[in-house]
Design a protein around this motif. Structure first.
Motif, PDB file in Angstrom:
ATOM      1  N   ARG A  40       4.415  -1.729   4.529  1.00  0.00           N
ATOM      2  CA  ARG A  40       4.818  -0.857   5.632  1.00  0.00           C
ATOM      3  C   ARG A  40       6.165  -1.269   6.216  1.00  0.00           C
ATOM      4  O   ARG A  40       6.950  -0.420   6.635  1.00  0.00           O
ATOM      5  CB  ARG A  40       3.756  -0.870   6.722  1.00  0.00           C
ATOM      6  CG  ARG A  40       4.090   0.086   7.860  1.00  0.00           C
ATOM      7  CD  ARG A  40       2.894   0.433   8.705  1.00  0.00           C
ATOM      8  NE  ARG A  40       3.215   1.488   9.653  1.00  0.00           N
ATOM      9  CZ  ARG A  40       2.323   2.107  10.410  1.00  0.00           C
ATOM     10  NH1 ARG A  40       1.043   1.779  10.310  1.00  0.00           N
ATOM     11  NH2 ARG A  40       2.686   3.058  11.255  1.00  0.00           N
ATOM     12  N   LEU A  77       7.905   5.213   7.874  1.00  0.00           N
ATOM     13  CA  LEU A  77       8.526   4.107   7.142  1.00  0.00           C
ATOM     14  C   LEU A  77      10.040   4.049   7.319  1.00  0.00           C
ATOM     15  O   LEU A  77      10.672   3.082   6.903  1.00  0.00           O
ATOM     16  CB  LEU A  77       8.224   4.234   5.647  1.00  0.00           C
ATOM     17  CG  LEU A  77       6.755   4.224   5.235  1.00  0.00           C
ATOM     18  CD1 LEU A  77       6.626   4.387   3.727  1.00  0.00           C
ATOM     19  CD2 LEU A  77       6.067   2.937   5.689  1.00  0.00           C
ATOM     20  N   GLY A 102      11.259  -0.826   8.713  1.00  0.00           N
ATOM     21  CA  GLY A 102      10.365  -0.042   7.883  1.00  0.00           C
ATOM     22  C   GLY A 102      10.713  -0.102   6.408  1.00  0.00           C
ATOM     23  O   GLY A 102      11.885  -0.247   6.030  1.00  0.00           O
ATOM     24  N   TRP A 145       1.611   8.389   7.009  1.00  0.00           N
ATOM     25  CA  TRP A 145       1.180   7.052   6.586  1.00  0.00           C
ATOM     26  C   TRP A 145      -0.321   7.019   6.325  1.00  0.00           C
ATOM     27  O   TRP A 145      -0.780   6.403   5.353  1.00  0.00           O
ATOM     28  CB  TRP A 145       1.580   6.027   7.632  1.00  0.00           C
ATOM     29  CG  TRP A 145       1.218   4.618   7.290  1.00  0.00           C
ATOM     30  CD1 TRP A 145       0.369   3.788   7.964  1.00  0.00           C
ATOM     31  CD2 TRP A 145       1.706   3.836   6.184  1.00  0.00           C
ATOM     32  NE1 TRP A 145       0.283   2.559   7.352  1.00  0.00           N
ATOM     33  CE2 TRP A 145       1.104   2.564   6.262  1.00  0.00           C
ATOM     34  CE3 TRP A 145       2.595   4.119   5.144  1.00  0.00           C
ATOM     35  CZ2 TRP A 145       1.370   1.552   5.339  1.00  0.00           C
ATOM     36  CZ3 TRP A 145       2.849   3.104   4.201  1.00  0.00           C
ATOM     37  CH2 TRP A 145       2.246   1.843   4.311  1.00  0.00           C
ATOM     38  N   GLU A 171      -0.568  -2.968   4.532  1.00  0.00           N
ATOM     39  CA  GLU A 171      -1.744  -2.327   5.127  1.00  0.00           C
ATOM     40  C   GLU A 171      -2.563  -1.634   4.053  1.00  0.00           C
ATOM     41  O   GLU A 171      -2.031  -1.136   3.057  1.00  0.00           O
ATOM     42  CB  GLU A 171      -1.318  -1.321   6.200  1.00  0.00           C
ATOM     43  CG  GLU A 171      -2.484  -0.758   7.009  1.00  0.00           C
ATOM     44  CD  GLU A 171      -2.045   0.094   8.181  1.00  0.00           C
ATOM     45  OE1 GLU A 171      -2.925   0.665   8.848  1.00  0.00           O
ATOM     46  OE2 GLU A 171      -0.820   0.205   8.430  1.00  0.00           O
TER      47      GLU A 171
END
Length: 291
Positions: free
Chosen positions: A162, A54, A68, A9, A132
């Protein structure tokens, strides 16, 4: 065209910050169609399939489910269908089994198409979208505020989706969709409803009948004021609810249907889904299923 494949991520956020024009893909079910028909040719694709962060879901301390962006429709149906029944119903209408094994609600949110099947139940269920960026961190966007226009969302250029957060159903939920055939079809229009008996209110969501997915706010307020939760469903209340739901739409004429047909269909689906949900609530079946 560049093809970016972050493994974590943090790497995905860094890549998006460095290449804000890069289009994220998970299942790629929308993007591949656009590429094949030369509708869109982005400078870069950001493949998120290797980002394991995710691919999971969890129950948060506040009781909400955090799902996710990489959880597929097929997994949502199998693993969360009992807790998010309206969203699971909508997921079952998405494409073919192959598409449901690849496509995700996160991707549906990212595309922000007015016809996306997941949007009405997300709105009806008061979902919140977790996004994010590397520069500003996490931001929570209520589904009500997420859709800004046709295929436009509140995402900033350097942000990625996210997860989404949504409370497990506290009452019956239903999703209804009108299409030109029974399977593998883009919605002519759609409608979702979520009963919340403990709060004495109802959530709604309208799809493919306005520039963005939207709630039928006046219809929700009408039910909050007029619905007798201890009695049978009043036909006049049911009829007025359908009228207000149709009035919330602002559809267009296109190759899939006319504006007048869409308004009519929204009214019919609103009445039907409320009737189904009400009958389930009054029968006590939801409590038995939830228990």
């Amino acid at each position: 065209m560049d093809f970016l494949r972050p493994a974590t991520w943090a790497e995905a956020l860094a890549a998006k910050a460095d290449r804000p024009e890069a289009v994220p893909i998970q299942g790629g079910t929308d993007m591949m169609v656009e590429l094949n028909f030369d509708v869109r040719r982005p400078a870069a694709l950001l493949d998120l399939n290797r980002v394991t962060e995710l691919a999971g879901w969890s129950e948060e301390p506040d009781g909400r489910l955090r799902v996710g962006a990489g959880v597929t429709y097929a997994r949502l149906i199998a693993e969360l269908g009992d807790r998010l029944p309206g969203l699971a119903q909508a997921s079952r209408t998405v494409g073919s089994p192959q598409i449901r094994n690849r496509g995700t609600v996160g991707g549906n949110l990212g595309a922000a198409s007015p016809a996306g099947d997941s949007h009405p139940p997300l709105l009806a269920g008061d979902a919140v979208v977790e996004v994010e960026s590397a520069a500003r961190g996490v931001r929570m966007i209520p589904a009500d505020d997420f859709y800004l226009g046709v295929k436009r969302s509140a995402l900033e250029a350097d942000e990625l989706i996210r997860a989404f957060r949504m409370s497990p159903a506290s009452g019956p939920q239903y999703f209804s969709k009108v299409g030109t055939r029974n399977a593998m079809v883009i919605a002519v229009c759609s409608f979702a409803i979520a009963l919340r008996p403990g709060e004495r209110r109802v959530g709604t969501g309208i799809g493919s009948a306005a520039p963005t997915p939207r709630r039928a706010v006046a219809a929700e307020e009408f039910l909050a004021a007029e619905l007798d939760w201890e009695a049978r469903l009043d036909p006049s209340v049911l009829g007025r609810f359908g009228e207000l739901a149709a009035e919330a739409a602002s559809p267009i004429d296109d190759v899939r249907g006319t504006a007048d047909y869409r308004r009519h269909a929204i009214a019919v689906m609103a009445r039907r889904t409320l009737t189904w949900a009400w009958n389930e609530f009054r029968s006590g079946h939801f409590e038995r299923r939830a228990g």
